[in-house]
Design an enzyme around this catalytic site. Structure first.
Site, PDB file in Angstrom:
ATOM      1  N   ARG A 191       0.836  -1.350  -0.241  1.00  7.61           N
ATOM      2  CA  ARG A 191       0.090   0.126   0.001  1.00  7.61           C
ATOM      3  C   ARG A 191       0.804   1.360   0.092  1.00  7.61           C
ATOM      4  O   ARG A 191       0.435   2.233   0.448  1.00  7.61           O
ATOM      5  CB  ARG A 191      -0.972  -0.079   1.212  1.00  7.61           C
ATOM      6  CG  ARG A 191      -2.129  -0.987   1.081  1.00  7.61           C
ATOM      7  CD  ARG A 191      -3.141  -0.355   0.151  1.00  7.61           C
ATOM      8  NE  ARG A 191      -4.234  -0.992   0.059  1.00  7.61           N
ATOM      9  CZ  ARG A 191      -5.469  -1.015   0.937  1.00  7.61           C
ATOM     10  NH1 ARG A 191      -5.476  -0.217   1.801  1.00  7.61           N
ATOM     11  NH2 ARG A 191      -6.005  -1.819   0.723  1.00  7.61           N
ATOM     12  N   ARG A 227      -3.741   6.575   0.414  1.00  3.80           N
ATOM     13  CA  ARG A 227      -4.510   7.664   0.981  1.00  3.80           C
ATOM     14  C   ARG A 227      -3.518   8.630   2.217  1.00  3.80           C
ATOM     15  O   ARG A 227      -3.722   9.662   2.178  1.00  3.80           O
ATOM     16  CB  ARG A 227      -5.696   7.411   1.777  1.00  3.80           C
ATOM     17  CG  ARG A 227      -6.821   6.985   0.835  1.00  3.80           C
ATOM     18  CD  ARG A 227      -8.043   6.587   1.401  1.00  3.80           C
ATOM     19  NE  ARG A 227      -7.874   5.226   2.151  1.00  3.80           N
ATOM     20  CZ  ARG A 227      -8.758   4.622   2.625  1.00  3.80           C
ATOM     21  NH1 ARG A 227     -10.000   4.909   2.332  1.00  3.80           N
ATOM     22  NH2 ARG A 227      -8.395   3.472   2.989  1.00  3.80           N
ATOM     23  N   ARG A 245      -7.112  11.346  -6.343  1.00  2.00           N
ATOM     24  CA  ARG A 245      -8.281  10.437  -5.554  1.00  2.00           C
ATOM     25  C   ARG A 245      -9.484  11.562  -5.213  1.00  2.00           C
ATOM     26  O   ARG A 245     -10.914  11.065  -5.550  1.00  2.00           O
ATOM     27  CB  ARG A 245      -8.032   9.796  -4.346  1.00  2.00           C
ATOM     28  CG  ARG A 245      -9.023   8.988  -3.798  1.00  2.00           C
ATOM     29  CD  ARG A 245      -9.364   7.820  -4.387  1.00  2.00           C
ATOM     30  NE  ARG A 245     -10.071   7.018  -3.518  1.00  2.00           N
ATOM     31  CZ  ARG A 245     -11.553   7.264  -3.311  1.00  2.00           C
ATOM     32  NH1 ARG A 245     -12.286   8.075  -4.018  1.00  2.00           N
ATOM     33  NH2 ARG A 245     -12.267   6.432  -2.391  1.00  2.00           N
ATOM     34  N   ASP A 299      -6.195  -3.381  -7.709  1.00  2.00           N
ATOM     35  CA  ASP A 299      -6.783  -3.976  -6.408  1.00  2.00           C
ATOM     36  C   ASP A 299      -6.931  -5.378  -6.682  1.00  2.00           C
ATOM     37  O   ASP A 299      -7.223  -6.102  -7.768  1.00  2.00           O
ATOM     38  CB  ASP A 299      -7.979  -3.392  -5.947  1.00  2.00           C
ATOM     39  CG  ASP A 299      -8.303  -3.798  -4.552  1.00  2.00           C
ATOM     40  OD1 ASP A 299      -7.902  -3.092  -3.681  1.00  2.00           O
ATOM     41  OD2 ASP A 299      -9.122  -4.658  -4.396  1.00  2.00           O
ATOM     42  N   TYR A 349     -14.242 -13.098  -0.463  1.00  2.00           N
ATOM     43  CA  TYR A 349     -15.004 -11.918  -0.887  1.00  2.00           C
ATOM     44  C   TYR A 349     -16.040 -12.224  -1.632  1.00  2.00           C
ATOM     45  O   TYR A 349     -17.062 -11.662  -1.546  1.00  2.00           O
ATOM     46  CB  TYR A 349     -14.007 -10.880  -1.664  1.00  2.00           C
ATOM     47  CG  TYR A 349     -13.290 -10.020  -0.942  1.00  2.00           C
ATOM     48  CD1 TYR A 349     -13.464  -9.025  -0.203  1.00  2.00           C
ATOM     49  CD2 TYR A 349     -12.013 -10.457  -0.417  1.00  2.00           C
ATOM     50  CE1 TYR A 349     -12.898  -8.215   0.885  1.00  2.00           C
ATOM     51  CE2 TYR A 349     -10.938  -9.726   0.278  1.00  2.00           C
ATOM     52  CZ  TYR A 349     -11.551  -8.723   1.092  1.00  2.00           C
ATOM     53  OH  TYR A 349     -10.584  -7.765   1.941  1.00  2.00           O
TER      54      TYR A 349
HETATM   55  O1  CP3 Z   1       0.479  -1.912  -2.514  1.00  2.00           O
HETATM   56  C1  CP3 Z   1      -0.062  -1.062  -3.338  1.00  2.00           C
HETATM   57  O2  CP3 Z   1       0.266   0.207  -3.278  1.00  2.00           O
HETATM   58  C2  CP3 Z   1      -0.750  -1.909  -4.497  1.00  2.00           C
HETATM   59  C3  CP3 Z   1      -2.123  -1.363  -4.625  1.00  2.00           C
HETATM   60  C4  CP3 Z   1      -2.818  -2.320  -3.850  1.00  2.00           C
HETATM   61  C5  CP3 Z   1      -4.286  -1.743  -3.321  1.00  2.00           C
HETATM   62  N1  CP3 Z   1      -4.968  -2.909  -2.792  1.00  2.00           N
HETATM   63  C6  CP3 Z   1      -4.817  -0.448  -3.481  1.00  2.00           C
HETATM   64  C7  CP3 Z   1      -5.797  -0.184  -2.746  1.00  2.00           C
HETATM   65  C8  CP3 Z   1      -2.799  -3.561  -3.553  1.00  2.00           C
HETATM   66  C9  CP3 Z   1      -1.756  -4.674  -3.798  1.00  2.00           C
HETATM   67  C10 CP3 Z   1      -4.271  -4.160  -2.900  1.00  2.00           C
HETATM   68  C11 CP3 Z   1      -4.334  -5.359  -2.344  1.00  2.00           C
HETATM   69  C12 CP3 Z   1      -5.595  -5.552  -1.628  1.00  2.00           C
HETATM   70  N2  CP3 Z   1      -6.716  -4.962  -1.853  1.00  2.00           N
HETATM   71  C13 CP3 Z   1      -5.587  -6.475  -0.719  1.00  2.00           C
HETATM   72  C14 CP3 Z   1      -4.480  -7.243  -0.209  1.00  2.00           C
HETATM   73  C15 CP3 Z   1      -3.648  -6.796   0.580  1.00  2.00           C
HETATM   74  C16 CP3 Z   1      -3.987  -6.588   2.129  1.00  2.00           C
HETATM   75  O3  CP3 Z   1      -4.108  -5.183   2.321  1.00  2.00           O
HETATM   76  O4  CP3 Z   1      -4.122  -7.412   2.968  1.00  2.00           O
HETATM   77  C17 CP3 Z   1      -6.864  -6.624   0.003  1.00  2.00           C
HETATM   78  C18 CP3 Z   1      -7.749  -7.685   1.260  1.00  2.00           C
HETATM   79  C19 CP3 Z   1      -7.616  -5.763  -0.869  1.00  2.00           C
HETATM   80  C20 CP3 Z   1      -9.119  -5.436  -0.777  1.00  2.00           C
HETATM   81  C21 CP3 Z   1      -9.466  -4.093  -0.460  1.00  2.00           C
HETATM   82  N3  CP3 Z   1      -9.153  -3.004  -1.386  1.00  2.00           N
HETATM   83  C22 CP3 Z   1      -9.661  -3.387   0.690  1.00  2.00           C
HETATM   84  C23 CP3 Z   1     -10.441  -4.254   2.029  1.00  2.00           C
HETATM   85  C24 CP3 Z   1     -10.052  -2.167   0.588  1.00  2.00           C
HETATM   86  C25 CP3 Z   1     -10.664  -0.948   1.377  1.00  2.00           C
HETATM   87  C26 CP3 Z   1      -9.976  -0.744   2.568  1.00  2.00           C
HETATM   88  C27 CP3 Z   1      -9.201   0.694   2.286  1.00  2.00           C
HETATM   89  O5  CP3 Z   1      -8.375   0.840   2.856  1.00  2.00           O
HETATM   90  O6  CP3 Z   1     -10.024   1.642   1.876  1.00  2.00           O
HETATM   91  C28 CP3 Z   1      -9.494  -1.574  -0.714  1.00  2.00           C
HETATM   92  C29 CP3 Z   1      -9.224  -0.306  -1.239  1.00  2.00           C
HETATM   93  C30 CP3 Z   1      -7.881   0.047  -1.831  1.00  2.00           C
HETATM   94  N4  CP3 Z   1      -6.951  -0.660  -2.355  1.00  2.00           N
HETATM   95  C31 CP3 Z   1      -7.421   1.306  -1.563  1.00  2.00           C
HETATM   96  C32 CP3 Z   1      -6.048   1.280  -2.262  1.00  2.00           C
HETATM   97  C33 CP3 Z   1      -5.154   2.404  -2.100  1.00  2.00           C
HETATM   98  C34 CP3 Z   1      -8.269   2.449  -0.760  1.00  2.00           C
HETATM   99  C35 CP3 Z   1      -8.905   3.283  -1.964  1.00  2.00           C
HETATM  100  C36 CP3 Z   1      -9.166   4.595  -1.748  1.00  2.00           C
HETATM  101  O7  CP3 Z   1      -8.365   5.269  -2.099  1.00  2.00           O
HETATM  102  O8  CP3 Z   1      -9.998   4.930  -1.175  1.00  2.00           O
END
Ligand code: CP3
Length: 342
Positions: free
Chosen positions: A23, A27, A36, A72, A149
């Site tokens: 990540r 944000r 964003r 994602d 999911y």
């Molecule tokens: O790591 C990176 O920078 C690459 C991009 C990336 C994202 N998600 C961007 C993202 C990667 C590799 C992921 C993987 C991901 N997504 C996982 C596995 C890793 C982990 O965290 O365990 C999972 C479970 C997800 C599912 C997911 N995506 C959730 C549960 C959420 C919501 C939670 C949150 O923080 O808002 C997301 C959204 C998400 N994925 C965001 C980002 C940058 C936030 C989106 C926003 O800007 O609102």
């Protein structure tokens, strides 16, 4: 040309130790918020110019040793026919959930060039713009995590629906997992073909399983993916969050690099895997980025020291960067890691 990350993946000790953060685009960065603010998350994922721009932000701002594709893990589920939405404050929602063989019929295998062209285009832009500055990591969700999911219809605390299907209708569970596994293989092959130089498989939720069930419900499918991608020659990382009790099994997955969350320190992880000839990635608790500089330095030094006990080490957090973390502390951590291992 900084290929420390790829060399460490292949088992070479490097100086400095390479670092990237899960990540790292997100944000916590005002530069991310800026973009964003103008488009929603899924639109960003599906617009190659935007996805490439935010992928590069942490490379430019922090000096990390690898870029990770901005996307994602749930994107391929949408391409398979699931209905994906990100709801503000609620996280991902996949409704209706997949609970019966009728539900499964709505889903199909994917052709990446047709169904997720934006991901492949983002990778091509990134390889052009990075010009070899740092390697580009592609990724996918592991089958158990993606299935959770799909079957739960979004996030869950109990995992009752996926476990119920696994225990009461193993045949249907297997069909769901077989389809996701097939999709993930073609999805990652397409990412590699487009230019991804390493891949990481995220198994965020497999840690809710016992050792016995992890083998049958998660590891079996992850192994199939690593075995199918082996011939591509790119390094592969397997990250099982909350998987301390599973590490000796994770070691058998066929991945080149074992990702560690923060709960199990590297020395203990090597002991549990009964093997010091392992490449490890991790594992600072993301919340330790709230420590004052001197104490952060000590904790980073401790992880780097334990990393020298492994075959080689890639520094990372034990999970993703949280939105609350000050970006200057993230930059400080990168500088400390490079300084202390340089
Ligand atoms: O790591 C990176 O920078 C690459 C991009 C990336 C994202 N998600 C961007 C993202 C990667 C590799 C992921 C993987 C991901 N997504 C996982 C596995 C890793 C982990 O965290 O365990 C999972 C479970 C997800 C599912 C997911 N995506 C959730 C549960 C959420 C919501 C939670 C949150 O923080 O808002 C997301 C959204 C998400 N994925 C965001 C980002 C940058 C936030 C989106 C926003 O800007 O609102």
């Amino acid at each position: 040309m900084n290929d420390n990350f790829l060399r460490a993946c292949r088992g070479e000790r490097t100086s400095p130790v390479p670092v990237w953060f899960m990540r790292q685009a997100g944000r916590y960065l005002p530069e991310y918020q800026e973009i964003r603010g103008k488009s929603d998350f899924l639109t960003m994922c599906k617009t190659p110019e935007l996805a490439a721009e935010v992928t590069l932000q942490p490379v430019d701002l922090l000096g990390v040793d690898a870029a990770i594709l901005f996307s994602d893990i749930l994107i391929p589920l949408e391409a398979m026919g699931a209905n994906l939405a990100f709801e503000e404050g609620r996280g991902p929602v996949l409704q209706p959930p997949v609970r019966s063989s009728e539900d499964l019929k709505r889903l199909h295998a994917i052709e990446p060039e047709r169904d997720v062209p934006f991901v492949l285009e983002t990778i091509k832009i990134l390889r052009r713009e990075l010009k070899g500055r740092v390697p580009l990591i592609g990724f996918a969700g592991a089958p158990f995590t993606l299935a959770s999911y799909l079957i739960e219809g979004g996030g869950t605390k109990s995992f009752v629906n996926i476990k119920k299907m696994f225990f009461s209708n193993p045949e249907l569970f297997r069909q769901v997992m077989d389809l996701i596994t097939e999709v993930t293989i073609s999805y990652l092959q397409a990412q590699i073909h487009a230019g991804a130089q390493a891949i990481q498989l995220f198994d965020t939720w497999a840690g809710v399983l016992t050792r016995h069930d992890f083998r049958d419900a998660a590891l079996l499918y992850a192994k199939r993916i690593f075995s199918a991608l082996r011939q591509s020659g790119v390094p592969m990382v397997y990250f099982v969050f909350n998987g301390g009790h599973l590490l000796d099994l994770v070691r058998l997955s066929g991945a080149d690099v074992i990702g560690l969350d923060w709960r199990t320190d590297i020395e203990t992880a090597l002991f549990l895997m009964d093997d010091t000839n392992v490449v490890v990635q991790g594992n600072l608790d993301p919340c330790m980025l709230f420590l004052p500089e001197e104490r952060l330095r000590d904790r980073i030094a401790e992880i780097l020291y334990q990393g020298t006990m492994a075959r080689s080490h890639i520094f990372n957090l034990g999970h993703g960067i949280l939105p609350e973390i000050p970006p200057e502390k993230v930059k400080l951590a990168v500088d400390l890691i490079h300084e202390l291992s340089g």
